[in-house]
Design an enzyme around this catalytic site. Structure first.
Site, PDB file in Angstrom:
ATOM      1  N   ARG A 110       0.791  -1.297   0.080  1.00  0.00           N
ATOM      2  CA  ARG A 110      -0.024   0.137  -0.063  1.00  0.00           C
ATOM      3  C   ARG A 110       0.815   1.220   0.029  1.00  0.00           C
ATOM      4  O   ARG A 110       2.134   1.082   0.200  1.00  0.00           O
ATOM      5  CB  ARG A 110      -0.886  -0.028   1.014  1.00  0.00           C
ATOM      6  CG  ARG A 110      -0.248  -0.060   2.612  1.00  0.00           C
ATOM      7  CD  ARG A 110      -1.275  -0.123   3.661  1.00  0.00           C
ATOM      8  NE  ARG A 110      -0.443  -0.450   4.824  1.00  0.00           N
ATOM      9  CZ  ARG A 110      -0.791  -0.451   6.033  1.00  0.00           C
ATOM     10  NH1 ARG A 110      -2.352  -0.353   6.374  1.00  0.00           N
ATOM     11  NH2 ARG A 110      -0.146  -0.681   7.148  1.00  0.00           N
ATOM     12  N   ASN A 112      -4.430   7.612   4.937  1.00  0.00           N
ATOM     13  CA  ASN A 112      -4.095   6.606   6.029  1.00  0.00           C
ATOM     14  C   ASN A 112      -2.628   7.075   6.393  1.00  0.00           C
ATOM     15  O   ASN A 112      -1.816   6.517   5.466  1.00  0.00           O
ATOM     16  CB  ASN A 112      -4.203   5.304   5.830  1.00  0.00           C
ATOM     17  CG  ASN A 112      -4.237   4.633   7.333  1.00  0.00           C
ATOM     18  OD1 ASN A 112      -4.945   4.573   8.047  1.00  0.00           O
ATOM     19  ND2 ASN A 112      -3.120   3.885   7.407  1.00  0.00           N
ATOM     20  N   GLU A 113      -2.029   7.683   7.437  1.00  0.00           N
ATOM     21  CA  GLU A 113      -0.703   7.712   7.884  1.00  0.00           C
ATOM     22  C   GLU A 113       0.154   8.164   6.522  1.00  0.00           C
ATOM     23  O   GLU A 113       1.022   7.438   6.179  1.00  0.00           O
ATOM     24  CB  GLU A 113      -0.311   6.291   8.430  1.00  0.00           C
ATOM     25  CG  GLU A 113      -0.736   5.884   9.537  1.00  0.00           C
ATOM     26  CD  GLU A 113      -0.275   4.753  10.550  1.00  0.00           C
ATOM     27  OE1 GLU A 113       0.502   3.943   9.841  1.00  0.00           O
ATOM     28  OE2 GLU A 113      -0.471   4.722  11.664  1.00  0.00           O
ATOM     29  N   GLU A 148      -6.236   4.983  16.041  1.00  0.00           N
ATOM     30  CA  GLU A 148      -5.849   3.743  16.037  1.00  0.00           C
ATOM     31  C   GLU A 148      -5.007   3.562  17.110  1.00  0.00           C
ATOM     32  O   GLU A 148      -4.405   4.139  17.784  1.00  0.00           O
ATOM     33  CB  GLU A 148      -4.863   3.172  14.888  1.00  0.00           C
ATOM     34  CG  GLU A 148      -5.649   3.229  13.506  1.00  0.00           C
ATOM     35  CD  GLU A 148      -4.624   2.832  12.445  1.00  0.00           C
ATOM     36  OE1 GLU A 148      -3.703   2.242  12.661  1.00  0.00           O
ATOM     37  OE2 GLU A 148      -5.056   3.213  11.393  1.00  0.00           O
ATOM     38  N   TRP A 197       4.424  -5.779  14.057  1.00  0.00           N
ATOM     39  CA  TRP A 197       5.638  -5.220  13.261  1.00  0.00           C
ATOM     40  C   TRP A 197       6.748  -4.863  13.965  1.00  0.00           C
ATOM     41  O   TRP A 197       7.701  -4.257  13.647  1.00  0.00           O
ATOM     42  CB  TRP A 197       4.983  -3.878  12.535  1.00  0.00           C
ATOM     43  CG  TRP A 197       4.084  -3.016  13.047  1.00  0.00           C
ATOM     44  CD1 TRP A 197       3.006  -2.908  13.200  1.00  0.00           C
ATOM     45  CD2 TRP A 197       4.750  -2.033  13.995  1.00  0.00           C
ATOM     46  NE1 TRP A 197       2.150  -2.169  13.916  1.00  0.00           N
ATOM     47  CE2 TRP A 197       3.191  -1.353  14.689  1.00  0.00           C
ATOM     48  CE3 TRP A 197       5.808  -1.450  14.657  1.00  0.00           C
ATOM     49  CZ2 TRP A 197       3.159  -0.375  15.395  1.00  0.00           C
ATOM     50  CZ3 TRP A 197       5.586  -0.243  15.597  1.00  0.00           C
ATOM     51  CH2 TRP A 197       4.416   0.301  15.924  1.00  0.00           C
ATOM     52  N   GLN A 223      -2.063 -10.822   9.723  1.00  0.00           N
ATOM     53  CA  GLN A 223      -2.956 -11.947  10.413  1.00  0.00           C
ATOM     54  C   GLN A 223      -2.325 -11.793  11.808  1.00  0.00           C
ATOM     55  O   GLN A 223      -3.491 -12.538  12.650  1.00  0.00           O
ATOM     56  CB  GLN A 223      -2.377 -13.264   9.558  1.00  0.00           C
ATOM     57  CG  GLN A 223      -3.022 -13.242   8.279  1.00  0.00           C
ATOM     58  CD  GLN A 223      -2.551 -14.428   7.411  1.00  0.00           C
ATOM     59  OE1 GLN A 223      -1.501 -14.362   7.106  1.00  0.00           O
ATOM     60  NE2 GLN A 223      -3.437 -15.214   6.785  1.00  0.00           N
ATOM     61  N   HIS A 257      -1.686  -9.519  13.859  1.00  0.00           N
ATOM     62  CA  HIS A 257      -1.993  -8.159  14.738  1.00  0.00           C
ATOM     63  C   HIS A 257      -2.970  -8.590  15.918  1.00  0.00           C
ATOM     64  O   HIS A 257      -4.015  -9.369  15.741  1.00  0.00           O
ATOM     65  CB  HIS A 257      -2.228  -7.076  13.928  1.00  0.00           C
ATOM     66  CG  HIS A 257      -2.148  -6.026  14.384  1.00  0.00           C
ATOM     67  ND1 HIS A 257      -2.882  -5.206  15.359  1.00  0.00           N
ATOM     68  CD2 HIS A 257      -1.344  -5.047  14.147  1.00  0.00           C
ATOM     69  CE1 HIS A 257      -2.501  -4.098  15.440  1.00  0.00           C
ATOM     70  NE2 HIS A 257      -1.417  -3.859  14.910  1.00  0.00           N
TER      71      HIS A 257
END
Ligand code: GLA
Length: 691
Positions: free
Chosen positions: A142, A180-181, A330, A338, A379, A381
């Site tokens: 992304r 986003n960010e 968030e 991460w 997956q 997180h």
């Protein structure tokens, strides 16, 4: 609260039964009109596009049961909203918003521009970002777009406008998150050309730029703007600083593009924000926030352990971006995916963090994420609901927070932290130091947090602000390393001091002007005269150097500046002990009266104990009092005031229980009745109000 919610639900159901299916959407969408939304919101990032529609209701029921009243939706869903060029499908989103409303859950819509669809980047590869070496990103992952691409902005505007036309008046949509960010800039030819044009607009003539950047050094003299290289490292500091300014302006115009698509179609009550990343320094947050309505950030703990002071500083900085309450858009439901080791928050710490956010002025806390997509990069997180769709252990803790937000919301509505101490966060200075650290361990953020820690513990409230903000309300303003100090900023600080303000400058302050060129007065540049002293020489330290003065003794590490006190009324607060010969017995910190106020210069990175003694003496001297003087160590004391309310939030960050004596009898908003003291278990929280 419960009774009101039930009533809404009954009304929605009755309406649908009595007037038929056509009105169902209107009736249920009105279930959580903006005016009805709770003052404190707990929520989650929800991705309905990743799940069969038959599953949505079960998710929303579980959210409602946990008192979650907010979902952020849509920020990566471009390929679902616009599956092919100019072919839009919003019907699914209409239904998701409507169903959320039925469960008293309001919606923040994310514009999906952080994840362009494959048809777009395949047909228009010029929209993809390019790295410094000239390599284009490929589709995948992304954030692969170029922030400067006019074509990308056109597509971003179109999809955003389509959303705004559809949801700008939706009573259940409370706000917008752009993209986003924001993060990586692009070095593609279009971005470079824009940088050159930006430089031309700033400097007017190439001679002026050559002069400000001292380009006679290493034969860097440019004949025209197009010759200027575009790089993030290893270049002339003037160029590096201007690149950061350009990147900041470009992200701001990236926002402006989407804002211009939303505003004409949206109710005023719908805010526009983007989600930022704490200490991230890719651009100047004050510039980027100048056209946003509120600040919102993603609160992930920086390393694998929750450092509550560092986290508190990041909350305070985010509050300072707009000088008002903010959102945590968030945060982690226990752990992320991460880090090198994705260790978990201990039981109780998720609640501790949620209340810390509120204590520092957040009005919403949203978890990332509700449930992991079955496939995709994240997956492992932390989530609230597992792959089977039932709650994971942390869900109950979040539910407790949800109940507590519902209970205390009314008392906290319209309140905000109030501080008489400010810490300066200056991107120019952070960048300039990072371009040339001189001591690899001199991290300007770490030095800010070094000052923040004792100031916060002693004053129990600190604003983190831009040096350009109004300073009048502060008794003490501390700039840990104001490396870049222009004449204009110095005048602003002088005016503050002359009116009775007290300024403390930390090491490396005042070395550079606004073009990142050396100030000819030496440090602190245009404030040398006011200080009646200056930095004679700076030294990167390998070994500790003893430092002592009336406030106590300790040591300097990493950095020591040899100061001189030239004016008769400049006092020496700290001196170095025996060291490299140059520093021996020389001033390490000096102070002087300026008008009705004072200036203090601390020329060394001093140890925590000595710094705490110094800040304590400064706070006392300048009349700053703590909210709760005898709070035990590790118990955070936050106070929010306003709207006729004063609310105290106590958080025990310790692993052992703590006893806190209150100043007088207060009403316990989480428990029952009133009390004069509170016993907090490990990670325990209490919320109290004036009776
Ligand atoms: C960021 C992003 C989210 C998600 C989380 C995971 O904050 O905004 O989409 O990737 O990280 O921690």
């Amino acid at each position: 609260m419960l009774a009101r919610k039930t009533l809404h639900l009954i009304m929605a159901c009755t309406a649908s039964v009595s007037v038929g299916l056509a009105s169902l959407s209107i009736a249920s969408a009105q279930a959580t009109q903006y005016a009805e939304k709770p003052p404190l919101l707990l929520g989650a990032a929800w991705y309905p596009e990743q799940w069969p529609e038959s599953r949505w209701e079960a998710d929303l029921e579980l959210m409602e049961a946990a008192h979650l009243h907010l979902v952020r939706v849509g920020e990566f869903a471009w390929s679902v909203m616009e599956p092919a060029e100019d072919k839009y499908d919003f019907a699914w989103l209409d239904r998701a918003i409507e169903l959320a409303a039925k469960h008293h859950i309001c919606v923040v819509l994310g514009t999906p521009t952080a994840a362009p669809p494959a048809w777009l980047t395949t047909k228009y590869p010029d929209t993809l970002r390019m790295d410094e070496k000239g390599v284009r990103d490929e589709h995948g992952n992304r954030q692969q777009f170029s922030f400067a691409s006019e074509r990308y902005r056109k597509f971003a505007h179109e999809i955003t406008e389509k959303m705004a036309e559809r949801y700008g008046h939706n009573p259940n949509v409370v706000g917008w998150q752009l993209d986003n960010e924001y993060a990586a800039p692009s070095f593609d030819p279009e971005a470079k050309a824009q940088f050159h044009a930006w430089l031309k607009a700033k400097y007017g003539t190439i001679d002026n730029l050559n002069n400000r950047w001292t380009t006679s050094y290493w034969s860097q003299t440019y004949d025209n703007f197009d010759e200027i290289p575009v790089r993030e490292k290893g270049e002339n500091p003037g160029l590096l600083l201007d690149w950061k300014h350009f990147v900041s302006d470009t992200w701001k115009s990236y926002s402006a593009n989407q804002i211009s698509a939303i505003r004409p179609h949206a109710d005023k009550r719908q805010f526009i924000t983007t989600n930022t990343m704490g200490w991230f320094d890719g651009f100047d947050e004050y510039v980027v926030h100048s056209n946003l309505d509120i600040a919102a950030w993603d609160d992930y703990i920086g390393d694998e352990h929750y450092d509550w002071l560092d986290n508190g500083a990041r909350h305070d900085m985010t509050r300072g971006f707009k000088d008002k309450n903010f959102w945590v858009m968030e945060t982690q439901p226990a752990f992320v995916n991460w880090h090198a080791v994705n260790s978990t928050l201990a039981r109780g710490q998720v609640r501790d963090m949620a209340w810390q956010a509120i204590g520092h002025g957040a009005d919403a806390v949203a978890y990332w994420q509700w449930r992991s997509a079955l496939n995709g990069q994240e997956q492992y997180h932390g989530v609230l609901v597992g792959a089977d769709g039932t709650p994971v252990p942390v869900y109950d803790e979040v539910k407790q927070v949800g109940e507590e937000f519902d209970k205390t919301g009314k008392a906290l509505e319209g309140t905000t932290p109030q501080s008489s101490v400010a810490l300066i966060n200056d991107y120019d200075s952070r960048w300039a130091i990072n371009f040339q650290r001189h001591n690899r361990n001199f991290d300007p953020v770490a030095e800010m947090v070094n000052f923040y820690g004792p100031l916060y513990k002693q004053a129990q409230s600190v604003d983190v602000i831009s040096v350009h903000d109004s300073l009048d309300k502060y008794k003490l303003v501390v700039a840990a390393g104001l490396n870049v100090l222009s004449k204009e900023t110095a005048d602003h600080l002088l005016a503050y001091m002359k009116q009775g303000g007290n300024l403390v400058l930390g090491p490396r302050s005042g070395m550079k002007d606004e073009y990142d060129a050396l100030n000819v007065e030496r440090q602190p540049g245009p404030l040398v005269d006011a200080l009646g002293g200056r930095v004679e020489q700076f030294y990167a330290l390998e070994d500790k150097v003893p430092v002592s003065g009336d406030t106590g003794s300790g040591s300097a590490s990493l950095w020591a500046e040899q100061l001189s006190a030239k004016a008769v009324d400049t006092q020496v607060l700290l001196r170095y002990g025996a060291s490299n010969g140059w520093l021996d017995n020389q001033p390490a910190a000096i102070t002087r009266k300026v008008g009705k106020g004072t200036i203090t210069y601390v020329g060394a990175w001093i140890d925590d104990d000595l710094l705490a003694k110094l800040t304590s003496s400064l706070l006392q001297q300048h009349g700053v009092k703590p909210i709760l003087p005898d709070a035990p160590d590790g118990v955070e004391v936050c106070q929010r005031k306003g709207n006729g309310h004063s609310v105290l939030i106590l958080i025990n960050h310790n692993t052992a229980k703590a006893h806190v004596k209150l100043p007088h009898e207060m009403r316990d908003l989480l428990g029952d009745g009133s009390r004069t003291s509170v016993d907090l278990p490990a990670y325990g929280v209490d919320v109290l109000s004036e009776k």
